[in-house]
Design a protein around this motif. Structure first.
Motif, short mmCIF file in Angstrom:
data_model
loop_
_atom_site.label_atom_id
_atom_site.label_comp_id
_atom_site.label_asym_id
_atom_site.label_seq_id
_atom_site.Cartn_x
_atom_site.Cartn_y
_atom_site.Cartn_z
N GLY A 32 0.84 -1.19 0.00
CA GLY A 32 0.00 0.00 0.00
C GLY A 32 0.87 1.23 0.00
N PRO A 33 0.27 2.39 0.17
CA PRO A 33 1.02 3.64 0.13
C PRO A 33 2.11 3.65 1.20
CG PRO A 33 -1.34 4.05 0.17
CD PRO A 33 -1.15 2.60 0.41
N ALA A 34 3.30 4.14 0.81
CA ALA A 34 4.43 4.13 1.73
C ALA A 34 5.53 5.04 1.23
CB ALA A 34 4.97 2.71 1.87
N PHE A 35 6.54 5.24 2.07
CA PHE A 35 7.79 5.89 1.70
C PHE A 35 8.89 4.86 1.85
CE2 PHE A 35 5.77 9.99 2.95
CZ PHE A 35 6.00 10.67 1.76
N ALA A 36 9.84 4.87 0.93
CA ALA A 36 11.03 4.04 1.05
C ALA A 36 12.23 4.98 1.04
CB ALA A 36 11.13 3.06 -0.11
N VAL A 37 13.16 4.79 1.99
CA VAL A 37 14.37 5.61 2.00
C VAL A 37 15.22 5.18 0.83
CG1 VAL A 37 16.46 6.21 3.29
CG2 VAL A 37 14.31 5.90 4.51
N MET A 38 15.53 6.13 -0.05
CA MET A 38 16.28 5.77 -1.25
C MET A 38 17.76 6.07 -1.16
SD MET A 38 14.65 8.41 -4.00
CE MET A 38 15.96 8.56 -5.17
N LEU A 39 18.17 6.99 -0.30
CA LEU A 39 19.60 7.16 -0.12
C LEU A 39 19.93 7.97 1.10
CD1 LEU A 39 20.86 10.21 -1.43
CD2 LEU A 39 19.72 9.12 -3.32
N THR A 44 19.16 3.19 3.65
CA THR A 44 18.67 2.87 2.32
C THR A 44 17.89 1.56 2.36
OG1 THR A 44 20.53 4.00 1.30
CG2 THR A 44 19.36 2.39 -0.07
N GLY A 45 16.71 1.57 1.76
CA GLY A 45 15.88 0.38 1.70
C GLY A 45 14.87 0.28 2.82
N GLU A 46 14.97 1.13 3.83
CA GLU A 46 13.98 1.11 4.91
C GLU A 46 12.63 1.55 4.34
OE1 GLU A 46 13.93 2.60 9.52
OE2 GLU A 46 15.78 2.75 8.36
N PHE A 47 11.57 0.98 4.88
CA PHE A 47 10.24 1.15 4.31
C PHE A 47 9.29 1.65 5.39
CE2 PHE A 47 6.21 -0.76 2.73
CZ PHE A 47 6.21 -0.22 1.45
N PHE A 48 8.53 2.73 5.11
CA PHE A 48 7.60 3.32 6.08
C PHE A 48 6.19 3.32 5.50
CE2 PHE A 48 11.68 5.54 6.71
CZ PHE A 48 11.92 5.24 8.03
N PRO A 49 5.35 2.36 5.85
CA PRO A 49 3.97 2.38 5.35
C PRO A 49 3.19 3.56 5.92
CG PRO A 49 4.38 0.42 6.71
CD PRO A 49 5.64 1.22 6.68
N PHE A 125 8.05 8.08 -2.77
CA PHE A 125 6.67 7.76 -2.44
C PHE A 125 6.22 6.62 -3.34
CE2 PHE A 125 2.07 8.43 -3.31
CZ PHE A 125 1.60 8.18 -2.04
N VAL A 126 5.68 5.58 -2.72
CA VAL A 126 5.19 4.41 -3.44
C VAL A 126 3.68 4.35 -3.24
CG1 VAL A 126 5.35 1.90 -3.68
CG2 VAL A 126 7.37 3.21 -2.97
N ALA A 127 2.91 4.52 -4.31
CA ALA A 127 1.45 4.54 -4.20
C ALA A 127 0.89 3.13 -4.20
CB ALA A 127 0.85 5.34 -5.34
#
Length: 127
Positions: A32-39, A44-49, A125-127
């Motif tokens: 679902g919608p989330a943020f991923a740390v990209m750098l 890096t790679g941590e994911f926050f729904p 941002f990942v929708a």
């Protein structure tokens, strides 16, 4: 680690950007919608729904997305879920909030793949 009795919080050193060509991790879970740390910041790679109608972002441990660095304000920004989608709002932060490298001065409707910068952290941002 925050020192609750003293009301202070330790932060790490500010790192310099060494590779601006870094990209988001390829295996971002689709929950679902989330943020991923990209750098940057060793996260890096941590994911926050985004789990509710409002998600807070800041240096305060009480924030939903806790980013422990001096470049991030204690209550830096928030993401609100609205009928039109997810809206990013800067809460008067010291260093500002950026979407796709553009400083936002009011709220910004997020689209899949938008890069959001909060302090030294860049998130996708990942929708």
């Amino acid at each position: 680690m925050p020192d609750i009795q003293a009301g202070t919080q330790a932060t790490g050193p500010i790192e310099t950007l060494t590779d601006s060509g870094l990209t988001p991790p390829s295996a971002v879970p689709r929950l679902g919608p989330a943020f991923a740390v990209m750098l940057r910041g060793g996260r890096t790679g941590e994911f926050f729904p985004l789990m509710g109608p409002r998600t807070t972002i800041g240096r305060s441990p009480e924030c939903d997305i806790f980013l422990d660095d001096i470049t991030v304000s204690r209550a830096h920004a928030e993401v609100d879920e609205r009928p039109a989608g997810f809206v990013l709002v800067d809460n008067g932060s010291t260093n500002g909030t950026y979407v796709n490298r553009r400083l936002i001065d009011i709220e910004e409707l997020l689209a899949d793949g938008d890069e959001v910068q909060v302090g030294k952290f860049r998130l996708v941002f990942v929708a």
